[in-house]
Motif scaffolding. Structure first.
Motif, PDB file in Angstrom:
ATOM      1  N   VAL A   1       0.783  -1.314  -0.138  1.00  0.00           N
ATOM      2  CA  VAL A   1       0.024  -0.083   0.089  1.00  0.00           C
ATOM      3  C   VAL A   1       0.817   1.065   0.044  1.00  0.00           C
ATOM      4  CG1 VAL A   1      -1.937   1.166   1.070  1.00  0.00           C
ATOM      5  CG2 VAL A   1      -1.792  -1.182   1.286  1.00  0.00           C
ATOM      6  N   LYS A   2       0.515   2.148  -0.834  1.00  0.00           N
ATOM      7  CA  LYS A   2       1.196   3.524  -0.929  1.00  0.00           C
ATOM      8  C   LYS A   2       1.066   4.456   0.106  1.00  0.00           C
ATOM      9  CE  LYS A   2       2.412   2.690  -5.979  1.00  0.00           C
ATOM     10  NZ  LYS A   2       1.893   3.348  -7.350  1.00  0.00           N
ATOM     11  N   LEU A   3       1.850   5.173   0.732  1.00  0.00           N
ATOM     12  CA  LEU A   3       1.562   6.282   1.568  1.00  0.00           C
ATOM     13  C   LEU A   3       1.841   7.475   0.664  1.00  0.00           C
ATOM     14  CD1 LEU A   3       1.162   7.610   4.254  1.00  0.00           C
ATOM     15  CD2 LEU A   3       3.668   7.698   4.467  1.00  0.00           C
ATOM     16  N   GLN A   4       0.728   8.241   0.593  1.00  0.00           N
ATOM     17  CA  GLN A   4       0.789   9.396  -0.381  1.00  0.00           C
ATOM     18  C   GLN A   4       0.727  10.668   0.375  1.00  0.00           C
ATOM     19  OE1 GLN A   4      -1.941   8.303  -3.509  1.00  0.00           O
ATOM     20  NE2 GLN A   4      -0.416   7.414  -4.765  1.00  0.00           N
ATOM     21  N   PHE A   5       1.258  11.789  -0.295  1.00  0.00           N
ATOM     22  CA  PHE A   5       0.965  13.219   0.416  1.00  0.00           C
ATOM     23  C   PHE A   5       0.558  14.339  -0.568  1.00  0.00           C
ATOM     24  CE2 PHE A   5       3.099  17.246   1.685  1.00  0.00           C
ATOM     25  CZ  PHE A   5       2.071  17.537   2.786  1.00  0.00           C
ATOM     26  N   ARG A   6      -0.328  15.134  -0.288  1.00  0.00           N
ATOM     27  CA  ARG A   6      -0.576  16.145  -0.971  1.00  0.00           C
ATOM     28  C   ARG A   6      -0.530  17.326  -0.376  1.00  0.00           C
ATOM     29  NH1 ARG A   6      -5.661  19.038  -1.934  1.00  0.00           N
ATOM     30  NH2 ARG A   6      -6.862  17.600  -0.536  1.00  0.00           N
ATOM     31  N   LYS A   7       0.177  18.258  -0.809  1.00  0.00           N
ATOM     32  CA  LYS A   7       0.470  19.597  -0.161  1.00  0.00           C
ATOM     33  C   LYS A   7      -0.829  20.497  -0.185  1.00  0.00           C
ATOM     34  CE  LYS A   7       3.557  23.591  -0.482  1.00  0.00           C
ATOM     35  NZ  LYS A   7       4.656  24.288  -1.388  1.00  0.00           N
ATOM     36  N   ALA A   8      -0.988  21.091   0.805  1.00  0.00           N
ATOM     37  CA  ALA A   8      -2.162  22.083   1.023  1.00  0.00           C
ATOM     38  C   ALA A   8      -2.427  23.079  -0.172  1.00  0.00           C
ATOM     39  CB  ALA A   8      -2.251  22.939   2.338  1.00  0.00           C
ATOM     40  N   GLY A   9      -3.300  23.353  -1.033  1.00  0.00           N
ATOM     41  CA  GLY A   9      -3.464  24.200  -1.703  1.00  0.00           C
ATOM     42  C   GLY A   9      -3.390  23.532  -3.294  1.00  0.00           C
ATOM     43  N   THR A  10      -2.840  22.249  -3.293  1.00  0.00           N
ATOM     44  CA  THR A  10      -2.455  21.560  -4.532  1.00  0.00           C
ATOM     45  C   THR A  10      -3.628  20.526  -4.844  1.00  0.00           C
ATOM     46  OG1 THR A  10      -1.062  19.945  -3.583  1.00  0.00           O
ATOM     47  CG2 THR A  10      -0.115  22.009  -4.587  1.00  0.00           C
ATOM     48  N   SER A  11      -3.561  19.689  -5.913  1.00  0.00           N
ATOM     49  CA  SER A  11      -4.472  18.787  -6.034  1.00  0.00           C
ATOM     50  C   SER A  11      -3.948  17.318  -6.543  1.00  0.00           C
ATOM     51  CB  SER A  11      -5.341  19.110  -7.470  1.00  0.00           C
ATOM     52  OG  SER A  11      -4.674  19.192  -8.616  1.00  0.00           O
ATOM     53  N   THR A  12      -2.513  17.277  -6.315  1.00  0.00           N
ATOM     54  CA  THR A  12      -2.070  16.199  -6.825  1.00  0.00           C
ATOM     55  C   THR A  12      -1.364  15.354  -5.831  1.00  0.00           C
ATOM     56  OG1 THR A  12      -1.652  16.804  -9.019  1.00  0.00           O
ATOM     57  CG2 THR A  12      -0.314  14.969  -8.371  1.00  0.00           C
ATOM     58  N   TYR A  13      -1.506  14.045  -5.236  1.00  0.00           N
ATOM     59  CA  TYR A  13      -0.768  13.177  -4.351  1.00  0.00           C
ATOM     60  C   TYR A  13       0.446  12.630  -4.764  1.00  0.00           C
ATOM     61  CZ  TYR A  13      -4.565  13.168  -0.940  1.00  0.00           C
ATOM     62  OH  TYR A  13      -5.411  13.692   0.193  1.00  0.00           O
ATOM     63  N   THR A  14       1.598  12.587  -4.131  1.00  0.00           N
ATOM     64  CA  THR A  14       2.886  12.121  -4.531  1.00  0.00           C
ATOM     65  C   THR A  14       2.870  11.033  -3.682  1.00  0.00           C
ATOM     66  OG1 THR A  14       3.613  14.271  -5.172  1.00  0.00           O
ATOM     67  CG2 THR A  14       5.316  12.379  -4.763  1.00  0.00           C
ATOM     68  N   THR A  15       3.555   9.796  -4.159  1.00  0.00           N
ATOM     69  CA  THR A  15       3.894   8.910  -3.349  1.00  0.00           C
ATOM     70  C   THR A  15       5.165   8.992  -2.386  1.00  0.00           C
ATOM     71  OG1 THR A  15       2.741   7.246  -4.890  1.00  0.00           O
ATOM     72  CG2 THR A  15       4.455   6.420  -3.469  1.00  0.00           C
ATOM     73  N   ILE A  16       5.209   8.925  -1.129  1.00  0.00           N
ATOM     74  CA  ILE A  16       6.431   8.816  -0.188  1.00  0.00           C
ATOM     75  C   ILE A  16       6.957   7.550  -0.136  1.00  0.00           C
ATOM     76  CG2 ILE A  16       7.156   9.485   1.802  1.00  0.00           C
ATOM     77  CD1 ILE A  16       5.845  11.603   0.307  1.00  0.00           C
ATOM     78  N   LYS A  17       6.446   6.519   0.132  1.00  0.00           N
ATOM     79  CA  LYS A  17       6.890   5.116   0.241  1.00  0.00           C
ATOM     80  C   LYS A  17       5.953   4.085   0.040  1.00  0.00           C
ATOM     81  CE  LYS A  17       8.068   5.918   4.781  1.00  0.00           C
ATOM     82  NZ  LYS A  17       8.679   5.913   5.915  1.00  0.00           N
ATOM     83  N   THR A  18       6.200   2.742  -0.013  1.00  0.00           N
ATOM     84  CA  THR A  18       5.363   1.413  -0.011  1.00  0.00           C
ATOM     85  C   THR A  18       5.323   0.860   1.420  1.00  0.00           C
ATOM     86  OG1 THR A  18       5.188   1.750  -2.056  1.00  0.00           O
ATOM     87  CG2 THR A  18       4.590  -0.236  -1.094  1.00  0.00           C
ATOM     88  N   VAL A  19       4.217   0.551   1.904  1.00  0.00           N
ATOM     89  CA  VAL A  19       4.210  -0.108   3.320  1.00  0.00           C
ATOM     90  C   VAL A  19       3.548  -1.411   2.929  1.00  0.00           C
ATOM     91  CG1 VAL A  19       3.808  -0.255   5.695  1.00  0.00           C
ATOM     92  CG2 VAL A  19       4.718   1.681   4.428  1.00  0.00           C
ATOM     93  N   SER A  20       3.653  -2.538   3.434  1.00  0.00           N
ATOM     94  CA  SER A  20       2.898  -3.875   3.345  1.00  0.00           C
ATOM     95  C   SER A  20       1.981  -3.743   4.507  1.00  0.00           C
ATOM     96  CB  SER A  20       3.884  -4.942   3.330  1.00  0.00           C
ATOM     97  OG  SER A  20       4.334  -5.148   2.262  1.00  0.00           O
ATOM     98  N   THR A  21       0.724  -4.496   4.513  1.00  0.00           N
ATOM     99  CA  THR A  21      -0.094  -4.690   5.645  1.00  0.00           C
ATOM    100  C   THR A  21       0.367  -5.660   6.300  1.00  0.00           C
ATOM    101  OG1 THR A  21      -1.626  -6.002   3.974  1.00  0.00           O
ATOM    102  CG2 THR A  21      -2.124  -3.702   4.291  1.00  0.00           C
ATOM    103  N   SER A  22      -0.036  -5.640   7.707  1.00  0.00           N
ATOM    104  CA  SER A  22       0.233  -6.715   8.545  1.00  0.00           C
ATOM    105  C   SER A  22      -0.532  -8.089   8.617  1.00  0.00           C
ATOM    106  CB  SER A  22       0.090  -5.913   9.985  1.00  0.00           C
ATOM    107  OG  SER A  22      -1.158  -5.973  10.335  1.00  0.00           O
ATOM    108  N   SER A  23      -0.506  -9.003   9.345  1.00  0.00           N
ATOM    109  CA  SER A  23      -1.340 -10.036   9.369  1.00  0.00           C
ATOM    110  C   SER A  23      -2.820  -9.782   9.492  1.00  0.00           C
ATOM    111  CB  SER A  23      -1.071 -11.125  10.387  1.00  0.00           C
ATOM    112  OG  SER A  23      -0.964 -10.591  11.526  1.00  0.00           O
TER     113      SER A  23
END
Length: 258
Positions: free
Chosen positions: A197-219
Protein backbone atom coordinates in the motif's frame (compact mmCIF):
# COMPACT_ATOMS: atom_id res chain seq x y z
CA UNK A 1 -26.55 -18.76 7.71
CA UNK A 2 -26.43 -20.79 4.50
CA UNK A 3 -23.26 -20.98 2.45
CA UNK A 4 -22.02 -23.20 -0.35
CA UNK A 5 -18.97 -24.16 -2.33
CA UNK A 6 -18.80 -22.48 -5.73
CA UNK A 7 -20.66 -25.23 -7.58
CA UNK A 8 -21.96 -27.52 -4.83
CA UNK A 9 -25.48 -26.11 -4.50
CA UNK A 10 -26.33 -25.10 -8.05
CA UNK A 11 -29.10 -27.66 -8.36
CA UNK A 12 -30.76 -26.57 -5.11
CA UNK A 13 -30.31 -22.88 -5.81
CA UNK A 14 -31.86 -23.18 -9.26
CA UNK A 15 -35.22 -23.59 -7.59
CA UNK A 16 -34.80 -20.05 -6.23
CA UNK A 17 -34.05 -18.60 -9.66
CA UNK A 18 -30.48 -17.51 -8.83
CA UNK A 19 -28.67 -20.44 -10.46
CA UNK A 20 -29.32 -23.14 -12.97
CA UNK A 21 -27.41 -26.05 -14.43
CA UNK A 22 -25.78 -25.25 -17.79
CA UNK A 23 -27.07 -26.51 -21.10
CA UNK A 24 -24.71 -27.73 -23.82
CA UNK A 25 -23.59 -24.44 -25.36
CA UNK A 26 -21.40 -23.93 -28.39
CA UNK A 27 -20.52 -20.76 -30.32
CA UNK A 28 -22.85 -20.65 -33.29
CA UNK A 29 -24.63 -18.10 -35.48
CA UNK A 30 -27.63 -18.66 -37.73
CA UNK A 31 -28.63 -15.89 -40.12
CA UNK A 32 -27.38 -12.30 -40.41
CA UNK A 33 -27.54 -11.45 -36.71
CA UNK A 34 -24.49 -9.67 -35.23
CA UNK A 35 -23.40 -8.80 -31.71
CA UNK A 36 -22.03 -5.25 -31.61
CA UNK A 37 -21.14 -4.89 -27.93
CA UNK A 38 -21.61 -6.48 -24.51
CA UNK A 39 -21.45 -4.45 -21.30
CA UNK A 40 -21.28 -5.77 -17.73
CA UNK A 41 -21.94 -3.32 -14.89
CA UNK A 42 -21.19 -0.38 -17.15
CA UNK A 43 -17.72 -1.71 -17.90
CA UNK A 44 -16.69 -1.82 -14.25
CA UNK A 45 -15.76 -4.82 -12.11
CA UNK A 46 -18.50 -6.11 -9.82
CA UNK A 47 -17.39 -5.16 -6.29
CA UNK A 48 -19.67 -6.70 -3.65
CA UNK A 49 -19.56 -5.87 0.05
CA UNK A 50 -21.76 -7.50 2.67
CA UNK A 51 -25.06 -6.36 1.16
CA UNK A 52 -26.77 -7.67 -1.98
CA UNK A 53 -25.58 -6.00 -5.19
CA UNK A 54 -27.53 -5.92 -8.44
CA UNK A 55 -25.81 -5.16 -11.75
CA UNK A 56 -26.98 -4.93 -15.34
CA UNK A 57 -25.59 -6.93 -18.25
CA UNK A 58 -26.53 -5.76 -21.73
CA UNK A 59 -25.90 -6.65 -25.35
CA UNK A 60 -26.27 -4.43 -28.40
CA UNK A 61 -27.05 -6.50 -31.49
CA UNK A 62 -28.32 -6.02 -35.03
CA UNK A 63 -30.26 -8.03 -37.59
CA UNK A 64 -32.17 -6.95 -40.73
CA UNK A 65 -35.39 -8.17 -39.11
CA UNK A 66 -34.72 -6.49 -35.76
CA UNK A 67 -33.82 -7.99 -32.36
CA UNK A 68 -36.36 -10.00 -30.38
CA UNK A 69 -34.68 -11.20 -27.15
CA UNK A 70 -31.38 -11.96 -25.41
CA UNK A 71 -30.04 -13.92 -22.46
CA UNK A 72 -26.79 -14.04 -20.48
CA UNK A 73 -24.82 -16.35 -18.20
CA UNK A 74 -21.61 -16.07 -16.23
CA UNK A 75 -19.37 -19.10 -15.85
CA UNK A 76 -15.91 -20.23 -14.74
CA UNK A 77 -13.64 -23.02 -15.90
CA UNK A 78 -12.41 -24.31 -19.24
CA UNK A 79 -15.51 -26.11 -20.51
CA UNK A 80 -18.88 -24.30 -20.66
CA UNK A 81 -20.64 -27.67 -20.66
CA UNK A 82 -18.95 -28.61 -17.37
CA UNK A 83 -18.19 -25.29 -15.64
CA UNK A 84 -16.73 -24.81 -12.17
CA UNK A 85 -19.45 -22.23 -11.50
CA UNK A 86 -22.49 -20.90 -13.36
CA UNK A 87 -24.66 -17.84 -12.66
CA UNK A 88 -27.87 -16.83 -14.42
CA UNK A 89 -29.83 -13.55 -14.32
CA UNK A 90 -32.67 -12.69 -11.98
CA UNK A 91 -35.98 -14.14 -13.21
CA UNK A 92 -34.05 -16.09 -15.82
CA UNK A 93 -37.10 -17.25 -17.77
CA UNK A 94 -38.41 -13.75 -18.49
CA UNK A 95 -37.60 -11.85 -21.70
CA UNK A 96 -34.81 -9.29 -21.66
CA UNK A 97 -35.57 -5.58 -21.59
CA UNK A 98 -34.86 -4.67 -25.22
CA UNK A 99 -34.75 -1.05 -26.43
CA UNK A 100 -34.52 -0.43 -30.17
CA UNK A 101 -32.25 2.30 -31.47
CA UNK A 102 -33.30 1.60 -35.07
CA UNK A 103 -35.35 -0.91 -37.06
CA UNK A 104 -32.39 -3.31 -37.04
CA UNK A 105 -30.53 -2.62 -33.79
CA UNK A 106 -31.49 -3.02 -30.13
CA UNK A 107 -29.84 -3.09 -26.73
CA UNK A 108 -31.18 -5.87 -24.49
CA UNK A 109 -30.52 -6.03 -20.74
CA UNK A 110 -30.99 -8.29 -17.73
CA UNK A 111 -29.96 -7.96 -14.10
CA UNK A 112 -27.86 -10.19 -11.85
CA UNK A 113 -28.05 -10.01 -8.04
CA UNK A 114 -25.07 -11.16 -5.97
CA UNK A 115 -25.99 -12.21 -2.44
CA UNK A 116 -23.07 -12.48 0.04
CA UNK A 117 -25.26 -13.71 2.90
CA UNK A 118 -26.74 -16.52 0.79
CA UNK A 119 -24.56 -18.03 -1.94
CA UNK A 120 -21.38 -15.98 -2.42
CA UNK A 121 -18.17 -17.39 -0.94
CA UNK A 122 -14.64 -16.01 -1.03
CA UNK A 123 -13.75 -18.59 -3.66
CA UNK A 124 -16.19 -16.93 -6.07
CA UNK A 125 -14.03 -13.80 -6.35
CA UNK A 126 -12.06 -13.51 -9.57
CA UNK A 127 -12.63 -13.57 -13.32
CA UNK A 128 -15.85 -14.91 -14.87
CA UNK A 129 -16.60 -15.48 -18.55
CA UNK A 130 -19.71 -13.83 -19.97
CA UNK A 131 -21.88 -15.89 -22.31
CA UNK A 132 -24.50 -14.26 -24.54
CA UNK A 133 -27.48 -15.55 -26.54
CA UNK A 134 -29.38 -13.24 -28.91
CA UNK A 135 -32.46 -13.91 -31.09
CA UNK A 136 -33.82 -11.90 -34.02
CA UNK A 137 -37.42 -11.49 -35.17
CA UNK A 138 -36.86 -13.77 -38.18
CA UNK A 139 -35.52 -16.62 -36.02
CA UNK A 140 -31.87 -15.78 -36.67
CA UNK A 141 -29.84 -16.31 -33.50
CA UNK A 142 -26.33 -16.39 -32.10
CA UNK A 143 -24.66 -18.01 -29.09
CA UNK A 144 -21.29 -16.91 -27.73
CA UNK A 145 -19.91 -18.80 -24.74
CA UNK A 146 -17.27 -16.26 -23.74
CA UNK A 147 -17.85 -12.98 -25.55
CA UNK A 148 -16.06 -11.09 -22.77
CA UNK A 149 -15.06 -11.44 -19.11
CA UNK A 150 -15.85 -9.62 -15.89
CA UNK A 151 -14.33 -9.54 -12.43
CA UNK A 152 -16.31 -10.34 -9.29
CA UNK A 153 -14.49 -8.66 -6.40
CA UNK A 154 -14.62 -8.42 -2.61
CA UNK A 155 -15.31 -4.78 -1.76
CA UNK A 156 -12.41 -3.07 0.02
CA UNK A 157 -12.04 -0.29 2.59
CA UNK A 158 -8.98 1.73 3.60
CA UNK A 159 -8.52 4.10 6.54
CA UNK A 160 -5.79 6.58 7.52
CA UNK A 161 -4.78 8.56 10.59
CA UNK A 162 -1.77 10.90 10.73
CA UNK A 163 -0.52 12.49 13.93
CA UNK A 164 0.19 14.14 16.18
CA UNK A 165 -1.58 17.21 14.89
CA UNK A 166 -0.75 20.00 14.88
CA UNK A 167 2.93 19.09 14.61
CA UNK A 168 6.13 21.12 14.53
CA UNK A 169 8.06 21.27 11.27
CA UNK A 170 10.81 18.64 11.12
CA UNK A 171 9.22 16.39 13.73
CA UNK A 172 8.31 12.74 13.17
CA UNK A 173 4.78 12.12 11.94
CA UNK A 174 3.18 8.71 12.50
CA UNK A 175 0.74 7.47 9.87
CA UNK A 176 -1.47 4.45 10.51
CA UNK A 177 -4.39 2.81 8.75
CA UNK A 178 -6.06 -0.45 7.87
CA UNK A 179 -6.95 -2.28 4.65
CA UNK A 180 -9.98 -4.54 4.89
CA UNK A 181 -12.19 -6.36 2.41
CA UNK A 182 -15.49 -8.19 2.52
CA UNK A 183 -15.23 -11.76 3.74
CA UNK A 184 -18.19 -13.56 2.17
CA UNK A 185 -17.56 -16.69 4.23
CA UNK A 186 -18.01 -14.93 7.58
CA UNK A 187 -19.99 -11.82 6.58
CA UNK A 188 -17.52 -9.34 8.09
CA UNK A 189 -14.83 -7.00 6.80
CA UNK A 190 -11.46 -8.61 7.53
CA UNK A 191 -7.88 -7.39 7.22
CA UNK A 192 -6.17 -7.97 3.87
CA UNK A 193 -2.78 -9.46 4.69
CA UNK A 194 0.64 -8.78 3.13
CA UNK A 195 -0.52 -6.25 0.53
CA UNK A 196 1.64 -3.35 -0.73
CA UNK A 197 0.00 0.00 0.00
CA UNK A 198 1.39 3.40 -0.96
CA UNK A 199 1.67 6.26 1.51
CA UNK A 200 0.87 9.45 -0.39
CA UNK A 201 0.98 13.18 0.42
CA UNK A 202 -0.78 16.20 -1.10
CA UNK A 203 0.46 19.66 -0.18
CA UNK A 204 -2.26 22.07 0.95
CA UNK A 205 -3.49 24.16 -1.98
CA UNK A 206 -2.59 21.53 -4.59
CA UNK A 207 -4.58 18.71 -6.19
CA UNK A 208 -2.00 15.98 -6.82
CA UNK A 209 -0.83 13.25 -4.45
CA UNK A 210 2.79 12.11 -4.48
CA UNK A 211 3.89 8.67 -3.31
CA UNK A 212 6.30 8.85 -0.36
CA UNK A 213 6.88 5.14 0.31
CA UNK A 214 5.24 1.70 0.07
CA UNK A 215 4.30 -0.28 3.18
CA UNK A 216 2.94 -3.84 3.43
CA UNK A 217 -0.13 -4.63 5.53
CA UNK A 218 0.27 -6.76 8.63
CA UNK A 219 -1.41 -10.10 9.32
CA UNK A 220 -4.48 -8.11 10.39
CA UNK A 221 -4.41 -5.64 7.51
CA UNK A 222 -2.92 -2.83 9.62
CA UNK A 223 -0.54 -0.20 8.25
CA UNK A 224 2.00 1.85 10.15
CA UNK A 225 4.97 4.02 9.25
CA UNK A 226 6.70 7.31 10.13
CA UNK A 227 7.77 10.28 8.04
CA UNK A 228 9.02 13.81 8.59
CA UNK A 229 6.53 16.65 8.77
CA UNK A 230 7.48 19.54 6.48
CA UNK A 231 4.42 21.47 5.25
CA UNK A 232 0.66 21.52 5.74
CA UNK A 233 -1.15 18.91 3.71
CA UNK A 234 -3.11 15.68 3.39
CA UNK A 235 -1.87 12.14 4.01
CA UNK A 236 -3.53 9.04 2.63
CA UNK A 237 -2.97 5.37 1.87
CA UNK A 238 -3.53 4.12 -1.70
CA UNK A 239 -4.08 0.45 -2.63
CA UNK A 240 -3.75 -0.55 -6.30
CA UNK A 241 -6.08 -3.57 -6.01
CA UNK A 242 -5.84 -7.20 -7.10
CA UNK A 243 -7.86 -9.53 -9.30
CA UNK A 244 -10.16 -10.34 -6.38
CA UNK A 245 -10.17 -6.95 -4.63
CA UNK A 246 -10.78 -3.46 -6.07
CA UNK A 247 -8.40 -0.52 -5.75
CA UNK A 248 -9.17 1.91 -2.95
CA UNK A 249 -7.79 5.14 -1.52
CA UNK A 250 -8.33 6.50 1.97
CA UNK A 251 -9.77 9.97 2.37
CA UNK A 252 -6.85 12.33 2.98
CA UNK A 253 -6.12 13.24 6.62
CA UNK A 254 -5.08 16.91 6.97
CA UNK A 255 -2.08 17.72 9.17
CA UNK A 256 -1.27 21.26 10.27
CA UNK A 257 2.51 21.77 10.38
CA UNK A 258 3.65 24.69 12.53
Amino acid sequence: MRKRATFAMLAAASALGGFTGPAAYADETVGDIQIIDVSVNGGKSIAVGLADKTVTVSVTAADPSGIWDADFYLWRGTDPDNPDGYITPNEDTTPADCVASSATTSTCSKTFTFEPDWWLTNADAGTWKVGVDVWANDDSWTQRDAYTTTRLQRYSKLTVNAGPEPIAKGKTLKVTGKLTRANWDTDVYAGYTAQPVKLQFRKAGTSTYTTIKTVSTSSTGDLQTTTTASVDGYWRWNFAGTTTTPAVSATGDYVDVQ
